[in-house]
Design an enzyme around this catalytic site. Sequence first.
Site, PDB file in Angstrom:
ATOM      1  CG  HIS A   1      -4.144  -0.271   6.605  1.00 28.75           C
ATOM      2  ND1 HIS A   1      -4.363   0.166   8.073  1.00 28.75           N
ATOM      3  CD2 HIS A   1      -2.898   0.234   6.218  1.00 28.75           C
ATOM      4  CE1 HIS A   1      -3.074   0.701   8.303  1.00 28.75           C
ATOM      5  NE2 HIS A   1      -2.327   0.933   7.115  1.00 28.75           N
TER       6      HIS A   1
ATOM      7  CG  HIS B   1       0.049   4.201   4.565  1.00 28.68           C
ATOM      8  ND1 HIS B   1      -0.720   3.436   5.534  1.00 28.68           N
ATOM      9  CD2 HIS B   1      -1.039   5.000   4.137  1.00 28.68           C
ATOM     10  CE1 HIS B   1      -1.889   3.776   5.544  1.00 28.68           C
ATOM     11  NE2 HIS B   1      -2.084   4.890   4.762  1.00 28.68           N
TER      12      HIS B   1
ATOM     13  CG  ASP C   1       0.250  -2.145   7.720  1.00 31.75           C
ATOM     14  OD1 ASP C   1       1.140  -2.661   7.861  1.00 31.75           O
ATOM     15  OD2 ASP C   1       0.450  -0.787   7.769  1.00 31.75           O
TER      16      ASP C   1
ATOM     17  CG  HIS D   1       3.609  -2.392  11.096  1.00 33.04           C
ATOM     18  ND1 HIS D   1       4.426  -1.113  11.125  1.00 33.04           N
ATOM     19  CD2 HIS D   1       2.852  -1.795  10.155  1.00 33.04           C
ATOM     20  CE1 HIS D   1       4.088  -0.118  10.331  1.00 33.04           C
ATOM     21  NE2 HIS D   1       3.084  -0.671   9.695  1.00 33.04           N
TER      22      HIS D   1
ATOM     23  CG  ASP E   1       4.890   3.014   7.740  1.00 33.42           C
ATOM     24  OD1 ASP E   1       3.892   3.334   6.633  1.00 33.42           O
ATOM     25  OD2 ASP E   1       4.562   2.278   8.503  1.00 33.42           O
ATOM     26  CG  HIS E   2       3.872  -0.242   4.509  1.00 38.84           C
ATOM     27  ND1 HIS E   2       4.159  -1.534   4.767  1.00 38.84           N
ATOM     28  CD2 HIS E   2       3.504   0.337   5.491  1.00 38.84           C
ATOM     29  CE1 HIS E   2       3.662  -1.546   5.837  1.00 38.84           C
ATOM     30  NE2 HIS E   2       3.115  -0.493   6.384  1.00 38.84           N
TER      31      HIS E   2
ATOM     32  CG  HIS F   1      -0.422  -0.018   2.508  1.00 39.87           C
ATOM     33  ND1 HIS F   1       0.367  -1.122   3.019  1.00 39.87           N
ATOM     34  CD2 HIS F   1      -0.424   0.688   3.336  1.00 39.87           C
ATOM     35  CE1 HIS F   1       0.814  -0.884   4.222  1.00 39.87           C
ATOM     36  NE2 HIS F   1       0.247   0.557   4.585  1.00 39.87           N
TER      37      HIS F   1
END
Length: 282
Positions: free
Chosen positions: A110, A56, A134, A173, A58-59, A54
Amino acid sequence: MKVKVISVLEDNYMYLVIEESTRGAVAVDAAVPKRLLEIIRKEDVVLRAILTTHHHWDHARGNEELARLCPGLRVFGADQRIGALTHTVTHGQELAFGAIRVRCLFTPCHTSGHMCYFMWEDDCPDAPALFSGDTLFVGGCGQFFEGTAEQMYTNLTQILGALPKDTKVFCGHECTVRNLKFALKVEPENEKVKEKLAWAKQRDDEDLPTVPSTLQEEFLYNPFLRVTEEPVQRFTGHTDPVEVLRRLRTERDNFKKPKERPNPPAMLAFDWGLFGPFLEKK
């Protein structure tokens, strides 16, 4: 097929999946380019593609730099917000990277464009692997930022939950201890939760990852996969599975929030990548 688990940022995982016969590799959620390239050099492999679950920050934050450093690199995902995206994938689409086979599994909730990746090698005795981003965590599931409980119920029961039970689960995570503490609140008499929590605490003390789990294990201790179980329903006060899931997510969101946690809008801004440009300048 060899999976390298790479811990990055505060609690994220990115992965390098290596086809050992050709030494080609595929990265999943390439958030930190420098660290990924170190592993690639150490393993002496060639990066063929990036699979992004996805958009975001942090990915997906490493996609642009890796695309610049590796001309011709293919970047796969289901959301146009993913940086350096070259190939938009759809639910059920299958990809091949040498002997590595990939089935794309669309799991919106998400984020509205979240994609999981199910991987295996034909004629290989090893269990298949699920890179769940996530959507599904060890002992938990992702927050419903851009979707609904109905969507997550479909994701967990009809899509991911229907995979082979020996599937190894590699999530986005490291939040296993916290997830299982909540699971114990939901089912205080569940011995499988107690056993897994004790194990996860030990791993955490030794600074070791708790991934992968297996799908079969998740059904024993993950409350979000146990919404038809009587103790879970009793905890939520509901019997309808979707309502059970909705209530579980609300309770989990409010479970022992850290004292230093930023306010919700700030957390959402971080999750959506709005701080990315500022953090990149450091």
